[in-house]
Every structure is written in C-alpha cells, then in structure tokens.
Design a protein around this motif. Structure first.
Motif, short mmCIF file in Angstrom:
data_model
loop_
_atom_site.label_atom_id
_atom_site.label_comp_id
_atom_site.label_asym_id
_atom_site.label_seq_id
_atom_site.Cartn_x
_atom_site.Cartn_y
_atom_site.Cartn_z
N GLU A 133 -9.91 2.83 1.52
CA GLU A 133 -9.84 4.23 1.13
C GLU A 133 -10.90 5.05 1.85
N SER A 134 -10.62 6.32 2.02
CA SER A 134 -11.60 7.24 2.59
C SER A 134 -11.30 8.64 2.07
N GLY A 135 -12.26 9.56 2.26
CA GLY A 135 -12.03 10.94 1.90
C GLY A 135 -12.71 11.41 0.64
N GLY A 136 -13.35 10.51 -0.08
CA GLY A 136 -14.05 10.92 -1.28
C GLY A 136 -15.28 11.75 -0.96
N GLY A 137 -15.87 12.34 -1.99
CA GLY A 137 -17.07 13.12 -1.77
C GLY A 137 -17.43 13.96 -2.96
N LEU A 138 -18.37 14.86 -2.75
CA LEU A 138 -18.85 15.77 -3.80
C LEU A 138 -18.34 17.18 -3.50
N VAL A 139 -17.62 17.76 -4.45
CA VAL A 139 -17.11 19.11 -4.30
C VAL A 139 -17.34 19.89 -5.59
N GLN A 140 -17.15 21.20 -5.51
CA GLN A 140 -17.27 22.04 -6.69
C GLN A 140 -15.90 22.20 -7.34
N ALA A 141 -15.90 22.52 -8.61
CA ALA A 141 -14.66 22.75 -9.32
C ALA A 141 -13.83 23.82 -8.60
N GLY A 142 -12.54 23.56 -8.51
CA GLY A 142 -11.63 24.47 -7.83
C GLY A 142 -11.37 24.14 -6.37
N GLU A 143 -12.20 23.27 -5.81
CA GLU A 143 -12.03 22.90 -4.41
C GLU A 143 -11.05 21.74 -4.27
N SER A 144 -10.85 21.33 -3.01
CA SER A 144 -9.84 20.30 -2.71
C SER A 144 -10.46 19.13 -1.96
N LEU A 145 -9.81 18.00 -2.08
CA LEU A 145 -10.13 16.81 -1.30
C LEU A 145 -8.83 16.11 -0.95
N ARG A 146 -8.87 15.36 0.15
CA ARG A 146 -7.71 14.58 0.56
C ARG A 146 -8.16 13.14 0.75
N LEU A 147 -7.61 12.26 -0.05
CA LEU A 147 -7.92 10.84 0.05
C LEU A 147 -6.86 10.16 0.93
N SER A 148 -7.31 9.18 1.69
CA SER A 148 -6.39 8.39 2.50
C SER A 148 -6.63 6.91 2.24
N CYS A 149 -5.56 6.15 2.37
CA CYS A 149 -5.63 4.70 2.19
C CYS A 149 -4.86 4.06 3.33
N VAL A 150 -5.56 3.28 4.12
CA VAL A 150 -4.94 2.61 5.25
C VAL A 150 -4.91 1.12 4.95
N THR A 151 -3.74 0.50 5.15
CA THR A 151 -3.61 -0.92 4.90
C THR A 151 -3.51 -1.67 6.22
N SER A 152 -3.87 -2.94 6.16
CA SER A 152 -3.76 -3.78 7.34
C SER A 152 -3.52 -5.21 6.91
N GLY A 153 -2.97 -5.99 7.81
CA GLY A 153 -2.81 -7.41 7.57
C GLY A 153 -1.52 -7.82 6.89
N SER A 154 -0.64 -6.88 6.56
CA SER A 154 0.60 -7.23 5.88
C SER A 154 1.77 -7.24 6.87
N LYS A 155 2.63 -8.26 6.74
CA LYS A 155 3.83 -8.32 7.57
C LYS A 155 4.98 -7.57 6.93
N TYR A 156 4.81 -7.17 5.66
CA TYR A 156 5.92 -6.58 4.92
C TYR A 156 5.57 -5.16 4.48
N SER A 157 6.61 -4.37 4.25
CA SER A 157 6.39 -3.04 3.72
C SER A 157 6.13 -3.11 2.23
N PHE A 158 5.33 -2.19 1.74
CA PHE A 158 5.04 -2.15 0.32
C PHE A 158 6.11 -1.32 -0.40
N ASP A 159 6.55 -1.82 -1.53
CA ASP A 159 7.59 -1.13 -2.29
C ASP A 159 7.04 0.07 -3.06
N ALA A 160 5.82 0.00 -3.42
CA ALA A 160 5.18 1.11 -4.12
C ALA A 160 3.71 1.16 -3.74
#
Length: 117
Positions: free
Chosen positions: A6-33
C-alpha cells in the motif's frame, strides 16, 4: 510469494482528500475481489470497500465520499478518499481474495491515514 504494498497514506486536514494505492506482485492468477479495510486504535478491523469484476460495495460510513477502482494490470486497486473526517483516521489495509484455482486471501502491511480536525 504474493505481496501487497500500500501507499498514499499521510496526514491531512478534515475536508481534504487522499488517494491510496495497492500494488500486488507474485501472483499467477487474477484476484476475484480486492478490498480496503481499516483499523482505528482500540477498534476492530472493518471493511471499507470491495471491488469485484462486476460491482463495488462500500461501508455506509464512506458512501458518497470514497471510490474504489481497479486499473490495469487488474491486480492493483486504488481508494480515492474525499471529504475526509477525523473518524476516518486509521491504518488502511489492502486485501486480495483469490477463488480459482484455489482459495487464498492476502493482506498488505497497511498505510496510516490521519485526519486532523
């Protein structure tokens, strides 16, 4: 070995925005969820949002503010968080669920989101 980062976390003020990302690796198969969970201090881990191949679901507390999406390659997932509130403060975890050819569940180590009032 399947890994989620995961990445993208941080400290923000109320009302602001953040975008989290999750990158996977090492899997030969697609994730269903793929999902985002969060855990605030002293509380149990709770489901925030899930995306499958055909649908998305959100916790009532984040509906209308958070958007989960997947992007090519499909084993990555984002969480756009708008209008953040202090009660959104938590460690956010990425989760990936595989059902075929065998059931498996994978977790990231988490990213801290802190929203100040």
């Amino acid at each position: 070995q399947v890994q989620l980062e995961e990445s993208g976390g941080g400290l923000v003020q109320a009302g602001e925005s953040l975008r989290l990302s999750c990158v996977t690796s090492g899997s030969k198969y697609s994730f269903d969820a793929m999902s985002w969970y969060r855990q605030a201090p002293g509380k149990e881990r709770e489901l925030v949002a899930t995306i499958t191949r055909g649908s998305t679901n959100y916790a009532d507390s984040v509906k209308g503010r958070f958007t989960i999406s997947r992007r090519p390659p499909m084993n990555t997932v984002n969480l756009q968080m708008n209008s953040l509130k202090p009660e959104d403060t938590a460690v956010y975890y990425c989760n990936a669920e595989q059902r075929v050819p065998f059931r498996a569940n994978y977790w990231g180590k988490g990213t801290q989101v802190t929203v100040s009032s």
